[in-house]
Design a protein around this motif. Sequence first.
Motif, short mmCIF file in Angstrom:
data_model
loop_
_atom_site.label_atom_id
_atom_site.label_comp_id
_atom_site.label_asym_id
_atom_site.label_seq_id
_atom_site.Cartn_x
_atom_site.Cartn_y
_atom_site.Cartn_z
N ALA A 18 57.88 -23.22 -35.72
CA ALA A 18 58.71 -22.18 -35.11
C ALA A 18 57.92 -21.43 -34.04
CB ALA A 18 59.20 -21.21 -36.19
N GLY A 19 56.66 -21.16 -34.34
CA GLY A 19 55.81 -20.48 -33.36
C GLY A 19 55.64 -21.30 -32.10
N THR A 20 55.46 -22.61 -32.27
CA THR A 20 55.31 -23.48 -31.11
C THR A 20 56.57 -23.48 -30.25
OG1 THR A 20 53.79 -24.91 -32.36
CG2 THR A 20 54.81 -25.85 -30.39
N ALA A 21 57.73 -23.51 -30.91
CA ALA A 21 59.00 -23.49 -30.17
C ALA A 21 59.14 -22.18 -29.39
CB ALA A 21 60.16 -23.66 -31.14
N ALA A 25 59.03 -21.60 -25.20
CA ALA A 25 60.16 -20.95 -24.54
C ALA A 25 59.76 -19.64 -23.87
CB ALA A 25 61.27 -20.69 -25.57
N GLY A 26 58.45 -19.31 -23.93
CA GLY A 26 57.97 -18.10 -23.29
C GLY A 26 58.10 -16.84 -24.12
N ARG A 27 58.47 -17.00 -25.42
CA ARG A 27 58.60 -15.83 -26.30
C ARG A 27 57.28 -15.65 -27.05
NH1 ARG A 27 63.63 -18.66 -26.79
NH2 ARG A 27 62.86 -19.70 -28.67
N HIS A 28 56.30 -15.10 -26.38
CA HIS A 28 54.94 -15.10 -26.90
C HIS A 28 54.76 -14.18 -28.11
CE1 HIS A 28 54.21 -16.31 -22.52
NE2 HIS A 28 54.14 -17.39 -23.26
N GLU A 29 55.40 -13.04 -28.12
CA GLU A 29 55.27 -12.13 -29.26
C GLU A 29 55.88 -12.75 -30.51
OE1 GLU A 29 53.56 -9.51 -29.64
OE2 GLU A 29 52.95 -9.13 -27.57
N LYS A 30 57.05 -13.40 -30.38
CA LYS A 30 57.67 -14.06 -31.52
C LYS A 30 56.80 -15.23 -31.98
CE LYS A 30 62.49 -12.79 -30.75
NZ LYS A 30 63.89 -13.27 -30.54
N ALA A 31 56.21 -15.94 -31.02
CA ALA A 31 55.32 -17.03 -31.37
C ALA A 31 54.13 -16.51 -32.17
CB ALA A 31 54.83 -17.73 -30.11
N LEU A 32 53.58 -15.38 -31.73
CA LEU A 32 52.44 -14.79 -32.41
C LEU A 32 52.80 -14.42 -33.84
CD1 LEU A 32 49.55 -13.74 -32.24
CD2 LEU A 32 50.44 -11.61 -31.27
N ALA A 33 53.98 -13.84 -34.03
CA ALA A 33 54.42 -13.45 -35.37
C ALA A 33 54.53 -14.68 -36.28
CB ALA A 33 55.76 -12.73 -35.30
N CYS A 34 55.05 -15.78 -35.75
CA CYS A 34 55.18 -17.01 -36.55
C CYS A 34 53.83 -17.61 -36.87
CB CYS A 34 56.04 -18.02 -35.80
SG CYS A 34 57.79 -17.60 -35.70
N PHE A 35 52.95 -17.65 -35.90
CA PHE A 35 51.62 -18.22 -36.14
C PHE A 35 50.86 -17.39 -37.19
CE2 PHE A 35 51.75 -19.95 -31.55
CZ PHE A 35 52.27 -21.16 -32.00
N ARG A 36 51.00 -16.08 -37.11
CA ARG A 36 50.33 -15.23 -38.10
C ARG A 36 50.96 -15.39 -39.49
NH1 ARG A 36 48.79 -9.98 -34.33
NH2 ARG A 36 46.69 -10.73 -33.85
N ARG A 37 52.25 -15.66 -39.53
CA ARG A 37 52.89 -15.95 -40.82
C ARG A 37 52.33 -17.24 -41.40
NH1 ARG A 37 56.76 -15.19 -44.39
NH2 ARG A 37 58.03 -16.94 -45.13
N ALA A 38 52.13 -18.25 -40.56
CA ALA A 38 51.54 -19.52 -41.02
C ALA A 38 50.14 -19.28 -41.56
CB ALA A 38 51.51 -20.52 -39.87
N ILE A 52 47.13 -18.93 -32.04
CA ILE A 52 47.20 -17.46 -32.06
C ILE A 52 46.51 -16.89 -30.81
CG2 ILE A 52 46.40 -15.39 -33.27
CD1 ILE A 52 46.71 -16.97 -35.89
N ALA A 53 45.36 -17.48 -30.46
CA ALA A 53 44.61 -17.00 -29.29
C ALA A 53 45.42 -17.19 -28.01
CB ALA A 53 43.27 -17.72 -29.20
N HIS A 54 46.05 -18.33 -27.87
CA HIS A 54 46.86 -18.57 -26.66
C HIS A 54 48.03 -17.59 -26.60
CE1 HIS A 54 44.94 -21.97 -24.80
NE2 HIS A 54 44.89 -22.63 -25.94
N ALA A 55 48.64 -17.33 -27.74
CA ALA A 55 49.77 -16.39 -27.76
C ALA A 55 49.29 -14.98 -27.39
CB ALA A 55 50.42 -16.39 -29.14
N LEU A 56 48.13 -14.59 -27.90
CA LEU A 56 47.57 -13.28 -27.56
C LEU A 56 47.25 -13.20 -26.07
CD1 LEU A 56 45.20 -12.81 -30.62
CD2 LEU A 56 47.07 -11.28 -30.02
N SER A 57 46.60 -14.27 -25.55
CA SER A 57 46.24 -14.28 -24.14
C SER A 57 47.48 -14.20 -23.24
CB SER A 57 45.45 -15.56 -23.82
OG SER A 57 45.10 -15.59 -22.45
N SER A 58 48.52 -14.93 -23.62
CA SER A 58 49.76 -14.93 -22.83
C SER A 58 50.49 -13.60 -22.93
CB SER A 58 50.68 -16.06 -23.30
OG SER A 58 50.06 -17.31 -23.10
N SER A 59 50.15 -12.82 -23.97
CA SER A 59 50.76 -11.49 -24.13
C SER A 59 49.92 -10.41 -23.47
CB SER A 59 50.93 -11.18 -25.62
OG SER A 59 51.77 -12.14 -26.24
#
Length: 263
Positions: A18-21, A25-38, A52-59
């Motif tokens: 889910a985080g990857t999806a 799609a450019g939803r980096h904060e939602k991706a971060l939340a999913c990765f942290r849930r994993a 997680i690092a890529h999501a943080l960097s993109s945010s």
Amino acid sequence: MPRGIKKPSKASAAARRAGTAHFNAGRHEKALACFRRALALGDASPELRTFIAHALSSSGRADEAVAEFGRSGLAPVMLHPESLPQAETALRGALAENPRDGGVRLGLIEILRMRGQAALSAGDPWAAEELIREALARLPRGSAARAKVVDVLRACGSAYLFSGRRDDAARVFRGILRSAPRDARACLGLAAVMRAEADQKKELALLSRANLSTEPISRRDRFRSLMKLGRYKLAVAEAEKILDDGATLDDIRQHGHILTPGR
């Protein structure tokens, strides 16, 4: 999967997907939340840390991203040079609050290395050396990050040599050899200093040491040193390998001419 890391559960794998999806799609904060849930569900893989690092960097959270890459043990996040001082300040603050956070410490080391490389590229080996020495002082014993940091320090030595500061170059290369006596490239660097100072005895001793080392050096460096040592059969064999790599005979003649014995 690296030894000691359990296979992620179905729930954590689903959270990662889910985080990857979301990320794609450019939803980096939602991706971060999913990765942290994993992560919370038991996925302790280095790869998840990099997600997680890529999501943080993109945010726009560069300092946190660098710390996550430190925890992953994998390649660091690519930061724009202008953001390095800001990331360094944030990581120093985080490390002051939690000195035992190994990820933050490795993140700071990587920032120092990157700033050192940037200073070197800007023609300031003195600033680069200062940054790299701090990075080395902070490195945990046996850290895999040491090789990349020492690469920049060797480059500082070469920059000193090319700018005519032979004493500084010798100091840097000798310092590397004190902690790593088999460092072939440091031997070659110090040999170049001895050649500039017309100390052929020390130069030849260092070239021999470099060729006996188990540390890898380039074929061209090995060819040059073998020519200087008068070990022509080995030099010819090395020249054949260089030709196989795509060099021309003119390249070989140039290197041979530069290092003709007695020059």
